[in-house]
Motif scaffolding. Structure first.
Motif, short mmCIF file in Angstrom:
data_model
loop_
_atom_site.label_atom_id
_atom_site.label_comp_id
_atom_site.label_asym_id
_atom_site.label_seq_id
_atom_site.Cartn_x
_atom_site.Cartn_y
_atom_site.Cartn_z
N ALA A 292 29.18 -2.03 -3.58
CA ALA A 292 28.29 -3.16 -3.30
C ALA A 292 26.95 -2.94 -3.99
N THR A 293 26.16 -4.01 -4.05
CA THR A 293 24.85 -3.98 -4.69
C THR A 293 23.79 -4.42 -3.69
N VAL A 294 22.66 -3.70 -3.66
CA VAL A 294 21.53 -4.05 -2.80
C VAL A 294 20.26 -4.00 -3.65
N LYS A 295 19.40 -5.01 -3.51
CA LYS A 295 18.13 -5.04 -4.24
C LYS A 295 17.11 -4.17 -3.52
N ILE A 296 16.51 -3.24 -4.28
CA ILE A 296 15.53 -2.32 -3.74
C ILE A 296 14.20 -2.56 -4.47
N GLY A 297 13.18 -2.95 -3.71
CA GLY A 297 11.86 -3.20 -4.29
C GLY A 297 11.11 -1.92 -4.58
N THR A 298 10.17 -2.01 -5.53
CA THR A 298 9.30 -0.88 -5.85
C THR A 298 7.90 -1.07 -5.28
N GLY A 299 7.58 -2.30 -4.87
CA GLY A 299 6.23 -2.59 -4.37
C GLY A 299 5.20 -2.65 -5.48
N LEU A 300 5.65 -2.77 -6.74
CA LEU A 300 4.75 -2.76 -7.89
C LEU A 300 5.01 -3.95 -8.80
N SER A 301 3.95 -4.40 -9.47
CA SER A 301 4.10 -5.31 -10.61
C SER A 301 3.32 -4.68 -11.76
N LEU A 302 3.77 -4.97 -12.98
CA LEU A 302 3.17 -4.35 -14.16
C LEU A 302 2.84 -5.41 -15.19
N GLU B 198 0.81 -1.22 0.00
CA GLU B 198 0.00 0.00 0.00
C GLU B 198 0.85 1.27 0.00
N ARG B 199 2.11 1.17 0.42
CA ARG B 199 3.00 2.33 0.45
C ARG B 199 3.69 2.59 -0.88
N ALA B 200 3.52 1.70 -1.84
CA ALA B 200 4.17 1.83 -3.15
C ALA B 200 3.69 3.10 -3.85
N ILE B 201 4.59 3.69 -4.63
CA ILE B 201 4.30 4.91 -5.37
C ILE B 201 4.29 4.56 -6.86
N LEU B 202 3.21 4.95 -7.54
CA LEU B 202 3.13 4.68 -8.97
C LEU B 202 4.21 5.45 -9.72
N PRO B 203 4.75 4.87 -10.81
CA PRO B 203 5.77 5.56 -11.60
C PRO B 203 5.25 6.89 -12.14
N THR B 204 6.14 7.86 -12.21
CA THR B 204 5.78 9.19 -12.72
C THR B 204 6.81 9.66 -13.72
N ALA C 155 5.92 16.03 -19.57
CA ALA C 155 5.05 15.32 -20.51
C ALA C 155 5.84 14.67 -21.65
N ALA C 156 7.04 15.16 -21.94
CA ALA C 156 7.85 14.61 -23.03
C ALA C 156 8.91 13.62 -22.55
N ALA C 157 8.98 13.37 -21.25
CA ALA C 157 9.99 12.45 -20.72
C ALA C 157 9.72 11.03 -21.20
N ALA C 158 10.77 10.35 -21.65
CA ALA C 158 10.65 8.97 -22.12
C ALA C 158 10.54 7.99 -20.96
N GLY C 159 11.23 8.30 -19.86
CA GLY C 159 11.29 7.39 -18.72
C GLY C 159 10.31 7.76 -17.63
N TYR C 160 9.80 6.73 -16.96
CA TYR C 160 8.94 6.89 -15.79
C TYR C 160 9.78 6.55 -14.56
N ASP C 161 9.83 7.46 -13.61
CA ASP C 161 10.62 7.22 -12.40
C ASP C 161 10.03 6.09 -11.57
N LEU C 162 10.91 5.20 -11.12
CA LEU C 162 10.54 4.13 -10.19
C LEU C 162 10.98 4.54 -8.80
N TYR C 163 10.14 4.27 -7.80
CA TYR C 163 10.38 4.70 -6.43
C TYR C 163 10.67 3.52 -5.52
N ALA C 164 11.56 3.72 -4.57
CA ALA C 164 11.88 2.70 -3.58
C ALA C 164 10.66 2.50 -2.66
N CYS C 165 10.35 1.25 -2.39
CA CYS C 165 9.29 0.91 -1.45
C CYS C 165 9.96 0.12 -0.32
N LEU C 166 10.25 0.81 0.77
CA LEU C 166 11.04 0.24 1.85
C LEU C 166 10.34 0.41 3.20
#
Length: 145
Positions: free
Chosen positions: A42-52, A11-17, A21-32
């Motif tokens: 180092a590398t850490v996996k960060i979830g978005t809380g979304l499926s598409l 429920e805390r997930a944020i929809l991509p934005t 209006a001309a941006a090709a990419g939609y920002d993905l947000y961390a859901c933590l």
């Protein structure tokens, strides 16, 4: 305009934005549930809380956000992620810290951008020889500096 269904897995997930209006990419947000620290190199996996559900014949390309990469040294570990149209799991970004200091990612922070791209399916046919071209087998740097 392509229609993409988005499901919140948290429920805390944020929809991509998009930034404009001309941006090709939609920002993905961390859901933590709590901040995530990424140690240097180092590398850490960060979830978005979304499926598409992406349209057939497309894939979601996950790219770095230029500001995050330039200012914080954070980028997707695989440089460009490929999310197939039949994938229904959570979109997760493996963020890599290229800097020499720990970086912290907070809930709601923009972590990557998603671009919807078409692709052409291929049928591979094994052959004994390929057509000749002017370039031939010339690889890295073979056409100039």
């Amino acid at each position: 305009m392509a229609q993409v269904q988005v499901k919140k897995l948290d429920e805390r997930a944020i929809l991509p934005t998009r930034g404009t209006a001309a941006a090709a990419g939609y920002d993905l947000y961390a859901c933590l549930s709590c901040e995530a620290e990424i140690p240097p190199h180092a590398t850490v996996k960060i979830g978005t809380g979304l499926s598409l559900a992406l349209p057939e014949g497309t894939f979601g390309a996950v790219f770095a956000r230029s500001g995050l990469a330039a200012k914080e040294g954070l980028r997707p570990a695989n440089c460009v992620g490929v999310c197939d149209s039949d994938y229904r799991g959570e979109y997760v970004v493996a963020l890599h810290n290229d800097s020499d200091v720990p970086r912290t990612v907070h809930h709601g922070e923009r972590i990557a951008q998603l671009v919807l791209l078409p692709y052409l399916p291929m049928e591979l046919t094994e052959v004994d020889a390929l057509d000749e071209t002017e370039r031939g087998a010339g690889g890295f740097g073979s056409t100039g500096k």
